[in-house]
Every structure is written in structure tokens, then in C-alpha cells.
Design an enzyme around this catalytic site. Structure first.
Site, short mmCIF file in Angstrom:
data_model
loop_
_atom_site.label_atom_id
_atom_site.label_comp_id
_atom_site.label_asym_id
_atom_site.label_seq_id
_atom_site.Cartn_x
_atom_site.Cartn_y
_atom_site.Cartn_z
N LYS A 76 30.99 33.65 69.15
CA LYS A 76 31.69 32.56 68.50
C LYS A 76 32.34 33.01 67.20
O LYS A 76 33.43 32.59 66.85
CB LYS A 76 30.70 31.43 68.19
CG LYS A 76 30.52 30.46 69.34
CD LYS A 76 29.63 29.31 68.95
CE LYS A 76 28.19 29.72 68.97
NZ LYS A 76 27.22 28.67 68.70
N ARG A 134 22.12 38.32 78.14
CA ARG A 134 23.31 37.52 77.89
C ARG A 134 24.46 38.01 78.76
O ARG A 134 24.45 39.16 79.24
CB ARG A 134 23.68 37.50 76.42
CG ARG A 134 24.08 38.84 75.84
CD ARG A 134 24.15 38.80 74.31
NE ARG A 134 25.25 38.01 73.83
CZ ARG A 134 25.12 36.94 73.02
NH1 ARG A 134 23.94 36.54 72.62
NH2 ARG A 134 26.17 36.28 72.60
N GLU A 139 24.30 26.02 68.62
CA GLU A 139 24.56 25.74 67.21
C GLU A 139 26.01 25.24 67.12
O GLU A 139 26.90 25.90 67.64
CB GLU A 139 24.38 27.01 66.39
CG GLU A 139 24.54 26.71 64.93
CD GLU A 139 24.40 27.92 64.03
OE1 GLU A 139 24.10 29.02 64.51
OE2 GLU A 139 24.64 27.72 62.83
P1 ATP Z 1 27.39 33.49 69.66
O1 ATP Z 1 26.86 34.86 69.41
O2 ATP Z 1 28.58 33.45 70.52
O3 ATP Z 1 27.56 32.68 68.41
P2 ATP Z 1 24.91 32.23 69.94
O4 ATP Z 1 23.80 32.79 70.73
O5 ATP Z 1 24.81 32.38 68.47
O6 ATP Z 1 26.25 32.79 70.50
P3 ATP Z 1 24.19 29.53 70.26
O7 ATP Z 1 25.00 28.34 70.00
O8 ATP Z 1 23.04 29.81 69.38
O9 ATP Z 1 25.18 30.74 70.25
O10 ATP Z 1 23.77 29.60 71.78
C1 ATP Z 1 23.20 28.55 72.51
C2 ATP Z 1 22.49 29.14 73.69
O11 ATP Z 1 23.41 29.87 74.50
C3 ATP Z 1 21.41 30.10 73.27
O12 ATP Z 1 20.25 29.83 74.01
C4 ATP Z 1 21.98 31.44 73.59
O13 ATP Z 1 20.97 32.34 73.92
C5 ATP Z 1 22.91 31.15 74.76
N1 ATP Z 1 23.99 32.12 74.81
C6 ATP Z 1 24.85 32.44 73.83
N2 ATP Z 1 25.67 33.43 74.21
C7 ATP Z 1 25.34 33.74 75.48
C8 ATP Z 1 25.81 34.70 76.43
N3 ATP Z 1 26.82 35.52 76.15
N4 ATP Z 1 25.23 34.73 77.64
C9 ATP Z 1 24.23 33.89 77.94
N5 ATP Z 1 23.73 32.97 77.10
C10 ATP Z 1 24.26 32.90 75.87
MG MG Z 2 23.25 31.63 67.29
#
Ligand code: ATP
Ligand code: MG
Length: 559
Positions: A273, A263, A37
């Protein structure tokens, strides 16, 4: 007899895909995607997901799409989109075809929502958000059906069309999937699939005032793109029944398989983020690419190489249970890379002047020293021996602690790659600070042991005449707490390491460092690994960032 195994270590996702491919599922094809995102910069956790998704695609000769999951226009921006693209490229991966955007499927998604209504599987809700929460129930109690749940298909179609036309206020209505208000899985209790948001979208401008929710968007986007294996993190496990429900309910081009993995959590830092944005917004750091940030951009500016990050991601593996990885492992991966690949150089961080009394003032000797002690192919570098030199203040002691092997008054030390010098006299200022050492050099010690005595210490040094000035930013871990976000009473903002950045000015670097380039780290001998700062690369002053220390000073002393 066993032969060494060259294939990457297997993990449960590889096993699933290998089986699918061998059984000819999806025509034996593998198509993955990385779906960020664009609401912030990518961090090291995303690197794990990137390496996994792009890595699987290339192992199985498949494809991996880069798709922006852009359903929350208020929090998203083009700035984040370009940062994310360049991070993925820098990590060394190539997405299949053009960049994808969930927003480019808004028309299709709207069509699918209409299909759901027509099938009697979605309805327009007029309860307020608070009322909806009350009706939803709890983990232990089932929810209740909304009084609007049984609206006719025609009424739902009409209201949804008018939502789209902008007739209703934001927050006054939503479209919900009609599933099961008594489901044990709260995600299945008639989840919202569209909401009114009267905001511009970075890709679609003012075309829409209703936007689809993530859960509805993601599975359909995967299906539209023909993704075979939709790999995501464990928090989506409880959303999988909804992912499957939507695709079962609709006639989508395919039905990808969602697979969840744990994760990455890394101690001494934060991988969210939202919280990283807080560090940026509250000026705790200088920006998303501050070298202390666990963002890809921050690590890059800090001097991490993309291969060290990829190796790290391979090393930590892929599992189905959450855990926390030690920051020491990430640091190990960059040390390991730079120990092999970074040329050596000398930079005196806290200079102390040394005058060689028995060396002529107008003489200068050029010495060739190896750029890397274990790799001759890296060639040699030139440094100069002159009457005035600098060594580090820490390499001289008036009152030496036990086992001090460096310079003391009346003692000798070797200047690395050069002569043995002896300290004859110590000059001090009015406050008693040591400001200069008067020394002599032994001309028979270049590349040779001194006759009749042992000199144990070796220190780094530079010629005062040919050294270049530098600012050195000594970066360290951003938090003093292993789990900065783990204490409900203490905010992560209160456990920021006050020494995570110490700026040293007036440092003296060997002349070759004037040609340093961003992203080409050096080992500053005896000090650590350093890289020219990318942002300040064009300033008059050389600015170096410490990537990592030579040894792990954070490791717990055990035993
Ligand atoms: P954040 O919580 O940091 O905002 P998010 O999951 O909301 O992370 P996205 O942009 O939706 O961020 O993530 C894109 C991809 O990266 C998703 O498939 C998510 O599962 C993966 N991802 C995000 N954080 C991690 C992590 N700490 N370890 C492994 N994969 C991750
Ligand atoms: Mg997300």
C-alpha cells in the site's frame, strides 16, 4: 476406480481447522476476521487474504468479521474505510454483523494495559527513541535493561494516567511490556505497547492522545471478538510469541490461534500500500482506481470480474513459503472468464475508410450476428452494411509482410459476419498516407463461400453510417520489470512501462456498444477484452478500457 474430487484442494490451514473442528476445539466453531488497516486501498494481495478468511468461514459454517485495524490515525482515513468496505462487498463476501474497529476497543485496551502494569508486566519508558534503539541490541547481541524498567507499579500507573491525560509531549514516553531484553526474538525485547500521539482519530476524534500499538491491539481485538483462527501473513510469524504472551498475561475472553501463510507477490507489479500510495501521490497513475493499479478498485475499473479474482485466489493456493506468482496467471483467470461470458462486438481502433463502389449510397442492410460464437443463449446483435465502412489500418497493407492474410490492393477479405470485399484502388493524401480504399463487394458471399476462389482473411469492420465514436484506452502492465521493486539501485518509479496506457481517439464502435455498461466487458473481436470505463460512463464520449489482450503477449518465448 476413482471418482472426481469436488472438494476444494486442501491446504495446511484447512487441515488445521478440520482437525480443530473434529476435536471440538472452540466448541467446534470457526470464526475468522479480515483486518485491514485503513491506510490505503486494498490490492490483489488483500484479495488472497479476503478469499481465504471469508472462504474458510463459509466452508466451516462459521463467521468472518471485517475489522479495521485503526491504530495509526495519522495515516488512516474514512475515504479508505469506505473503499475497503465496497471492495470486500464487490468481491462477493459478507461480514458477520457490524463492521468492527480496533478503535472501538480503545477503552478495553487501555484497561488491559493498566492490568499489565498492575501485574508488574509493563512500565513507562522515558528513554528517547534513539536511546531505546541503542538499548535494544541487535540480531546477534542481546539488549540491555532500561534504567526505567524497575519503576514501581504505582509510579507506572501514575505516569501512564498522566500520559493519557495529555500531560507529556509526544515522543517523550511510551508504555512497554516487560518481557525479556535478551530474547533471541527482538519483538520480545520489551516491545512498546502504547505511545503518545496528539492527533485526532477518524473514529474517536480527540478522545485519546495515547494510542495502542498494533501487536498489543491485534491479539486482544481477536480475543474480544472470539476469533478462533487468526490467519495472517508470514511476516507476523516472529510476532506470534508476543501475540501469545499478551493473551497469556491477561485475562482475555479467549486465546485465538495465529496461523501464518505466504503473502501473494505478483510479478510486474507491486503489492504494498505504501508504494502504491507513492504512485498515486506522485501522479504516476490517475488514482487508486487507475485501471493499471493492482488494487481491487483498479482491477474492477479495468474490467476484471470478481469471480475471476476469486478463481485466481483459489488457483494460487495457500502455502507457507514465499514465492512470486506470474501476472500471466491473473490475466489467464480473466481471459478464461471473459472468453466464456463476454459478448462479442466489433470496434475499429484505427479506422481506415472503405467505400463500396458497387453498393448504393442510400441502402442499408441489417445483419444479425451472434453475440457469442459458442453460446447461442446470448442471442444476436444487429450491425449494418452500408456503402461506407471502416476497417482497421492494420488490416490493410500496401506492401504485405509474408503470410499477410488481410486486405491488399487487388486482394479480397471477408468482413466478419458479412460479405467478401475486394480492394480496387488505394487513395492517398499528399504525404502518401493511405486514407481510403475503394472496394467492391460480392453480393453472393453473405454466409457463403465465394465461388471458385478461396478468401482466407477475415477482418472486423463497422458501418461508417451507424458506428458510434469511442475513445479506447489501451492498458498494459504498469511496469516493464518483472520485479519492479527488486533492484536497490533503480526505483520502481523508474521502471514504469511508458506504454502502460496508450489512448486511442476516434475509434469506431458498432452501434450496440452505445448501450455498454461499466463492469460488463465485451470482447472486441480480434482486439481483446474491453469494458466501459466506470468513471467516464456519463461523459458524451464512450470510453473503453482494455481489460486484457486476447493472448498473452508477455509470455516468454521458450525453446
Ligand atoms: P501492505 O504491506 O500492502 O500495506 P499490510 O499487510 O500492511 O499490506 P493490512 O491492511 O495490514 O495491509 O492487511 C490486512 C490483511 O491482509 C493482513 O492480514 C495481511 O496479512 C493481509 N495481506 C496484506 N498483503 C497481503 C498479500 N500480499 N498477500 C496476502 N495477504 C496479504
Ligand atoms: Mg499493515
Amino acid at each position: 476406480m476413482s471418482t472426481p474430487d469436488k472438494t476444494p484442494p486442501s491446504h495446511f490451514i484447512r487441515q488445521i481447522i478440520t482437525k480443530d473442528v473434529s476435536e471440538g476445539k472452540n466448541g467446534g466453531q470457526v470464526a475468522t476476521r479480515f483486518p485491514p488497516e485503513p491506510n490505503g486501498f486494498l490490492h490483489i494481495g488483500h484479495a488472497k487474504s479476503i478469499c481465504l478468511n471469508f472462504g474458510l468461514a463459509s466452508e466451516y459454517d462459521g463467521t468472518c468479521n471485517l475489522r479495521f485495524d485503526d491504530t495509526n490515525p495519522e495515516k488512516e482515513s474514512d475515504e479508505y474505510i469506505s473503499a475497503i468496505k465496497s471492495d470486500v462487498e464487490w468481491l462477493g463476501f459478507e461480514w458477520a454483523g457490524d463492521i468492527r474497529y480496533a478503535s472501538s476497543y480503545f477503552d478495553k485496551l487501555h484497561g488491559y494495559a493498566v492490568q499489565l502494569i498492575e501485574k508488574g508486566l509493563a512500565y513507562v519508558e522515558s528513554l528517547t527513541a534513539d536511546e531505546m534503539r541503542e538499548y535494544r541490541g541487535t540480531l546477534t547481541e542481546p539488549g540491555k535493561n532500561s534504567p526505567y524498567r524497575d519503576r514501581s507499579i504505582d509510579e507506572n500507573l501514575d505516569l501512564f494516567a498522566r500520559m493519557k491525560a495529555g500531560e507529556f509531549d509526544q515522543g517523550s514516553m511510551v508504555l512497554r511490556a516487560k518481557i525479556d531484553m535478551s530474547s533471541g526474538n527482538i519483538n520480545m525485547r520489551d516491545p512498546v505497547i502504547y505511545r503518545i500521539l496528539k492527533v485526532e482519530h477518524h473514529q474517536t476524534g480527540s478522545d485519546w492522545c495515547i494510542y495502542p500499538m498494533y501487536d498489543f491491539t491485534h491479539c486482544i481485538s481477536d480475543a474480544i471478538e472470539g476469533i478462533t483462527h487468526s490467519v495472517c501473513t508470514l511476516e507476523f510469524e516472529a510476532h506470534r510469541p508476543l501475540y501469545d504472551w499478551v493473551l497469556d498475561a491477561l485475562e482475555t475472553p479467549s486465546h485465538p490461534q495465529q496461523i501464518e501463510f505466504a503473502r501473494l507477490n505478483l510479478n510486474y507489479t507491486i503489492t504494498s500500500k505504501r508504494k502504491l500510495k507513492q504512485l498515486v501521490d506522485e501522479n504516476v497513475v490517475s488514482g487508486w482506481d487507475d485501471p493499471r493499479m493492482p488494487t481491487i478498485a483498479g482491477l474492477r475499473r479495468r474490467g476484471y470480474t470478481s469471480s475471476s479474482i476469486r478463481n485466481f485466489c483459489e488457483m494460487i493456493g495457500v502455502t507457507k513459503s514465499d514465492g512470486t506468482v506470474d501476472m500471466g496467471m491473473l490475466e489467464f483467470s480473466i481471459r478464461d472468464d471473459l472468453d466464456k461470458n463476454a459478448p462479442r462486438a466489433m470496434c475499429v481502433l484505427q479506422p481506415l475508410k472503405v467505400v463500396i463502389e458497387n453498393y448504393p449510397a442510400d441502402a442499408r442492410e441489417t445483419l444479425s450476428v451472434s453475440a457469442h460464437p459458442k453460446n447461442e443463449a446470448m442471442g444476436v446483435r444487429e450491425i449494418h452494411f452500408t456503402k461506407e465502412l471502416y476497417i482497421d489500418q492494420n488490416d490493410f497493407a500496401e506492401v504485405p509482410p509474408p503470410k499477410f492474410k488481410r486486405l491488399i490492393e487487388g486482394g479480397e477479405v471477408r468482413l466478419r459476419g458479412s460479405y467478401v470485399i475486394k480492394c480496387n484502388e488505394v487513395l492517398k493524401d499528399a504525404d502518401g498516407n493511405v486514407i481510403e480504399l475503394r472496394c467492391s463487394y460480392d453480393e453472393n458471399t453473405l454466409g457463403k463461400k465465394p465461388e471458385g476462389r478461396k478468401v482466407k482473411g477475415v477482418v472486423h469492420w463497422v458501418s461508417a453510417e451507424t458506428a458510434v465514436d469511442a475513445e479506447v484506452r489501451m492498458y498494459d502492465r504498469l511496469f516493464t520489470s518483472e520485479n519492479p521493486d527488486g533492484d536497490k539501485e533503480v526505483s520502481f518509479l523508474d521502471v514504469v512501462n511508458p506504454e502502460s496506457l496508450v489512448v486511442l481517439q476516434g475509434c469506431k464502435a458498432e452501434p450496440g456498444l452505445a448501450k455498454a455498461q461499466p463492469e460488463k466487458p465485451y470482447q472486441f473481436e480480434r482486439e481483446g477484452y474491453f469494458v466501459l470505463d466506470g468513471k467516464d460512463a456519463s461523459s458524451d464520449m464512450l470510453v473503453f478500457n482494455r481489460t486484457v489482450t486476447l493472448r498473452d503477449s508477455w509470455a516468454k518465448i521458450s525453446g
